[in-house]
Scaffold this motif. Sequence first.
Motif, PDB file in Angstrom:
ATOM      1  N   LYS A 373       0.846  -1.189   0.000  1.00 45.27           N
ATOM      2  CA  LYS A 373       0.000   0.000   0.000  1.00 45.27           C
ATOM      3  C   LYS A 373       0.880   1.237   0.000  1.00 45.27           C
ATOM      4  O   LYS A 373       1.856   1.318   0.736  1.00 45.27           O
ATOM      5  CB  LYS A 373      -0.927   0.023   1.222  1.00 45.27           C
ATOM      6  N   LEU A 374       0.516   2.193  -0.851  1.00 45.77           N
ATOM      7  CA  LEU A 374       1.232   3.459  -0.956  1.00 45.77           C
ATOM      8  C   LEU A 374       0.262   4.599  -0.701  1.00 45.77           C
ATOM      9  O   LEU A 374      -0.806   4.667  -1.323  1.00 45.77           O
ATOM     10  CB  LEU A 374       1.866   3.610  -2.343  1.00 45.77           C
ATOM     11  N   ILE A 375       0.625   5.495   0.201  1.00 43.58           N
ATOM     12  CA  ILE A 375      -0.196   6.660   0.531  1.00 43.58           C
ATOM     13  C   ILE A 375       0.647   7.911   0.298  1.00 43.58           C
ATOM     14  O   ILE A 375       1.762   8.026   0.823  1.00 43.58           O
ATOM     15  CB  ILE A 375      -0.675   6.610   1.992  1.00 43.58           C
ATOM     16  N   ASN A 376       0.134   8.841  -0.484  1.00 52.89           N
ATOM     17  CA  ASN A 376       0.814  10.098  -0.751  1.00 52.89           C
ATOM     18  C   ASN A 376       0.190  11.209   0.077  1.00 52.89           C
ATOM     19  O   ASN A 376      -1.024  11.429   0.018  1.00 52.89           O
ATOM     20  CB  ASN A 376       0.724  10.454  -2.239  1.00 52.89           C
ATOM     21  N   LEU A 377       1.012  11.900   0.848  1.00 48.19           N
ATOM     22  CA  LEU A 377       0.531  12.954   1.745  1.00 48.19           C
ATOM     23  C   LEU A 377       1.171  14.280   1.357  1.00 48.19           C
ATOM     24  O   LEU A 377       2.397  14.426   1.397  1.00 48.19           O
ATOM     25  CB  LEU A 377       0.879  12.618   3.191  1.00 48.19           C
ATOM     26  N   ARG A 378       0.363  15.244   0.969  1.00 50.77           N
ATOM     27  CA  ARG A 378       0.880  16.563   0.593  1.00 50.77           C
ATOM     28  C   ARG A 378       1.164  17.385   1.843  1.00 50.77           C
ATOM     29  O   ARG A 378       0.408  17.352   2.813  1.00 50.77           O
ATOM     30  CB  ARG A 378      -0.133  17.287  -0.304  1.00 50.77           C
ATOM     31  N   TYR A 379       2.267  18.125   1.817  1.00 46.48           N
ATOM     32  CA  TYR A 379       2.621  18.965   2.961  1.00 46.48           C
ATOM     33  C   TYR A 379       2.798  20.410   2.528  1.00 46.48           C
ATOM     34  O   TYR A 379       3.040  20.707   1.350  1.00 46.48           O
ATOM     35  CB  TYR A 379       3.893  18.448   3.656  1.00 46.48           C
ATOM     36  N   ALA A 380       2.668  21.323   3.476  1.00 45.49           N
ATOM     37  CA  ALA A 380       2.718  22.759   3.200  1.00 45.49           C
ATOM     38  C   ALA A 380       4.154  23.224   2.986  1.00 45.49           C
ATOM     39  O   ALA A 380       5.105  22.631   3.491  1.00 45.49           O
ATOM     40  CB  ALA A 380       2.078  23.537   4.356  1.00 45.49           C
ATOM     41  N   ALA A 381       4.284  24.310   2.239  1.00 46.27           N
ATOM     42  CA  ALA A 381       5.605  24.891   1.987  1.00 46.27           C
ATOM     43  C   ALA A 381       6.258  25.268   3.312  1.00 46.27           C
ATOM     44  O   ALA A 381       5.608  25.798   4.217  1.00 46.27           O
ATOM     45  CB  ALA A 381       5.465  26.125   1.092  1.00 46.27           C
ATOM     46  N   GLY A 382       7.543  24.997   3.412  1.00 46.05           N
ATOM     47  CA  GLY A 382       8.280  25.322   4.630  1.00 46.05           C
ATOM     48  C   GLY A 382       8.247  24.235   5.682  1.00 46.05           C
ATOM     49  O   GLY A 382       8.980  24.306   6.675  1.00 46.05           O
ATOM     50  N   LYS A 383       7.407  23.231   5.485  1.00 43.21           N
ATOM     51  CA  LYS A 383       7.310  22.127   6.438  1.00 43.21           C
ATOM     52  C   LYS A 383       8.301  21.016   6.078  1.00 43.21           C
ATOM     53  O   LYS A 383       8.686  20.849   4.923  1.00 43.21           O
ATOM     54  CB  LYS A 383       5.893  21.552   6.449  1.00 43.21           C
ATOM     55  N   ALA A 384       8.701  20.264   7.071  1.00 41.27           N
ATOM     56  CA  ALA A 384       9.591  19.112   6.867  1.00 41.27           C
ATOM     57  C   ALA A 384       9.118  17.978   7.765  1.00 41.27           C
ATOM     58  O   ALA A 384       9.732  17.673   8.793  1.00 41.27           O
ATOM     59  CB  ALA A 384      11.033  19.489   7.171  1.00 41.27           C
ATOM     60  N   PRO A 385       8.000  17.345   7.416  1.00 39.06           N
ATOM     61  CA  PRO A 385       7.382  16.346   8.302  1.00 39.06           C
ATOM     62  C   PRO A 385       8.325  15.210   8.701  1.00 39.06           C
ATOM     63  O   PRO A 385       8.270  14.739   9.845  1.00 39.06           O
ATOM     64  CB  PRO A 385       6.203  15.827   7.482  1.00 39.06           C
ATOM     65  N   LEU A 418       5.323  16.027  -1.570  1.00 40.93           N
ATOM     66  CA  LEU A 418       4.602  14.866  -1.047  1.00 40.93           C
ATOM     67  C   LEU A 418       5.520  14.028  -0.175  1.00 40.93           C
ATOM     68  O   LEU A 418       6.718  13.915  -0.432  1.00 40.93           O
ATOM     69  CB  LEU A 418       4.089  13.988  -2.194  1.00 40.93           C
ATOM     70  N   ILE A 419       4.927  13.440   0.860  1.00 39.74           N
ATOM     71  CA  ILE A 419       5.581  12.376   1.611  1.00 39.74           C
ATOM     72  C   ILE A 419       4.932  11.073   1.161  1.00 39.74           C
ATOM     73  O   ILE A 419       3.714  10.923   1.210  1.00 39.74           O
ATOM     74  CB  ILE A 419       5.407  12.551   3.136  1.00 39.74           C
ATOM     75  N   ARG A 420       5.751  10.138   0.690  1.00 40.34           N
ATOM     76  CA  ARG A 420       5.240   8.865   0.195  1.00 40.34           C
ATOM     77  C   ARG A 420       5.438   7.814   1.286  1.00 40.34           C
ATOM     78  O   ARG A 420       6.568   7.544   1.703  1.00 40.34           O
ATOM     79  CB  ARG A 420       5.941   8.460  -1.085  1.00 40.34           C
ATOM     80  N   VAL A 439       0.777   7.637   9.017  1.00 39.37           N
ATOM     81  CA  VAL A 439       0.057   8.691   8.294  1.00 39.37           C
ATOM     82  C   VAL A 439      -0.444   9.750   9.253  1.00 39.37           C
ATOM     83  O   VAL A 439      -0.343  10.956   8.999  1.00 39.37           O
ATOM     84  CB  VAL A 439      -1.115   8.087   7.473  1.00 39.37           C
ATOM     85  N   ALA A 440      -0.993   9.328  10.384  1.00 41.50           N
ATOM     86  CA  ALA A 440      -1.489  10.283  11.372  1.00 41.50           C
ATOM     87  C   ALA A 440      -0.366  11.170  11.895  1.00 41.50           C
ATOM     88  O   ALA A 440      -0.537  12.385  12.059  1.00 41.50           O
ATOM     89  CB  ALA A 440      -2.154   9.540  12.533  1.00 41.50           C
ATOM     90  N   ALA A 441       0.813  10.573  12.113  1.00 46.23           N
ATOM     91  CA  ALA A 441       1.954  11.354  12.616  1.00 46.23           C
ATOM     92  C   ALA A 441       2.422  12.358  11.552  1.00 46.23           C
ATOM     93  O   ALA A 441       2.750  13.514  11.885  1.00 46.23           O
ATOM     94  CB  ALA A 441       3.084  10.421  12.989  1.00 46.23           C
ATOM     95  N   VAL A 442       2.461  11.938  10.279  1.00 48.00           N
ATOM     96  CA  VAL A 442       2.897  12.838   9.220  1.00 48.00           C
ATOM     97  C   VAL A 442       1.911  13.999   9.029  1.00 48.00           C
ATOM     98  O   VAL A 442       2.289  15.169   8.908  1.00 48.00           O
ATOM     99  CB  VAL A 442       3.070  12.065   7.884  1.00 48.00           C
ATOM    100  N   LYS A 443       0.613  13.680   9.052  1.00 51.80           N
ATOM    101  CA  LYS A 443      -0.408  14.722   8.886  1.00 51.80           C
ATOM    102  C   LYS A 443      -0.321  15.763  10.008  1.00 51.80           C
ATOM    103  O   LYS A 443      -0.528  16.955   9.763  1.00 51.80           O
ATOM    104  CB  LYS A 443      -1.802  14.093   8.870  1.00 51.80           C
ATOM    105  N   ALA A 444      -0.012  15.317  11.197  1.00 55.03           N
ATOM    106  CA  ALA A 444       0.085  16.255  12.323  1.00 55.03           C
ATOM    107  C   ALA A 444       1.238  17.238  12.153  1.00 55.03           C
ATOM    108  O   ALA A 444       1.215  18.331  12.761  1.00 55.03           O
ATOM    109  CB  ALA A 444       0.257  15.475  13.618  1.00 55.03           C
ATOM    110  N   GLU A 445       2.230  16.885  11.342  1.00 57.99           N
ATOM    111  CA  GLU A 445       3.402  17.741  11.142  1.00 57.99           C
ATOM    112  C   GLU A 445       3.380  18.446   9.778  1.00 57.99           C
ATOM    113  O   GLU A 445       4.336  19.125   9.424  1.00 57.99           O
ATOM    114  CB  GLU A 445       4.686  16.911  11.241  1.00 57.99           C
ATOM    115  N   SER A 446       2.277  18.273   9.033  1.00 62.73           N
ATOM    116  CA  SER A 446       2.211  18.819   7.664  1.00 62.73           C
ATOM    117  C   SER A 446       1.436  20.123   7.586  1.00 62.73           C
ATOM    118  O   SER A 446       1.328  20.713   6.514  1.00 62.73           O
ATOM    119  CB  SER A 446       1.595  17.789   6.720  1.00 62.73           C
TER     120      SER A 446
END
Length: 446
Positions: A373-385, A418-420, A439-446
């Motif tokens: 399974k592959l999940i792509n998570l977009r993050y905001a500019a300036g962030k480094a999840p 994106l974080i893959r 995924v939950a941890a990455v979203k919290a930092e994105s």
Amino acid sequence: MADRFFGTDGVRGMANSYPMTADIALRLGAAAGRYFRQDKNDHRVVIGKDTRLSGYMIENALTAGFTSSGMNVFLLGPVPTPAIGYLTHSLRADVGVMISASHNPATDNGIKFFGPDGFKLSDEAEREIERLLNTGVTPARPGNIGRARRFEDARGRYVEYAKTTFPRRKRLDGLRVVVDCANGAAYRTAPAVLWELGAEVIPVGVEPNGLNINAECGSTHPETAARKVRDTRADLGICLDGDADRLILIDEKGHVADGDQIMGLIATRWAQEGRLAGGAVAATVMSNLGLERHLERFGIGLERTSVGDRYVVERMREKGLNLGGEQSGHIVLTDYATTGDGLIAALQFLATMVETGQKASKLARVFAPVPQKLINLRYAAGKAPLDADAVQEAIRAGEQRLGTGGRLLIRKSGTEPLIRVMGEAGDTALLEDVLNSIVAAVKAES
């Protein structure tokens, strides 16, 4: 600190926004021209593009930059990325350029460079071009400014070359083929090659308007071609991406086959025929464990590389291999091309259909994949999840839970913000739970 422009596949970004602006493209052309300029009278560059609206802007800016450094420019118009690799070498150019953001939406664009041998540039060459871009380039004297002209025969040359990669005295007569060109660079070349080899061609995604490239079509949306295959009772569906260096196949039942399955088929066929150089295949860390196990059964090795077809090609050249690729559909056949070529890879699959008389559904699934399974998570500019402690802790915990029964690959995309998050395991419930935590941890930092 000097600005960095190159990612895993050239320079890429949103069109008309930094760094994908006319100003940067002009300076990049001047820097690349200065880097490749040799001590001879005819300094030559070929420039191709896909069908994005912003391609006009980038093409003109690059042309200005190259000519300002004394390079003569051949403008090829819309052609597949692999055609640039082929024509750079064929036309004895010092450098080739493809303007494309590949599978990305029309709002993005990119610039890829090829050396005189037709292969993509090394990291060292890209760093030197970046240095020249940041420090500035002295323009050519007025009498040494380069010229630019349209090269009208580029598409025809590539069509004729692609046909030579199909077995001699073999034809596609009697085969009905859906080809989805993603409203991209191959919208004329791919249908032409298939038709001239004898197939009944059902084209999809061949009406580019500058804004619809990859939109609900092509290799990133194979369901469109799958519907057409079922509706027309076609024998095979071919899905290309915006610059036609990727391939996803659809069998006659509408089932999808990714790059791993295609590599698995070609590798075993070529090994049986004594054509597989080096006894191994190069593939990235994203390729399924099922592919690795399949190849092992035939005594074929698997060389894992970083994500990106350029790294696959580097390993192939290092190890003397002639087959490599990515699960996403980049299939590199260095007997025929210097980079991924979706059409030429599809012709190899079609050749196997013709030679064996077997249906696509029999050939397109050569191994049972390990659940992935592959999940792509977009993050905001300036962030480094991925730098966040909470994300790293979630990854470590997930690895411990999977143990030897699976694997995780968490990485930042080199072409998009994106974080893959990818995982493989036989226990699908455990895999789902592990990935959800990450995924939950990455979203919290994105």
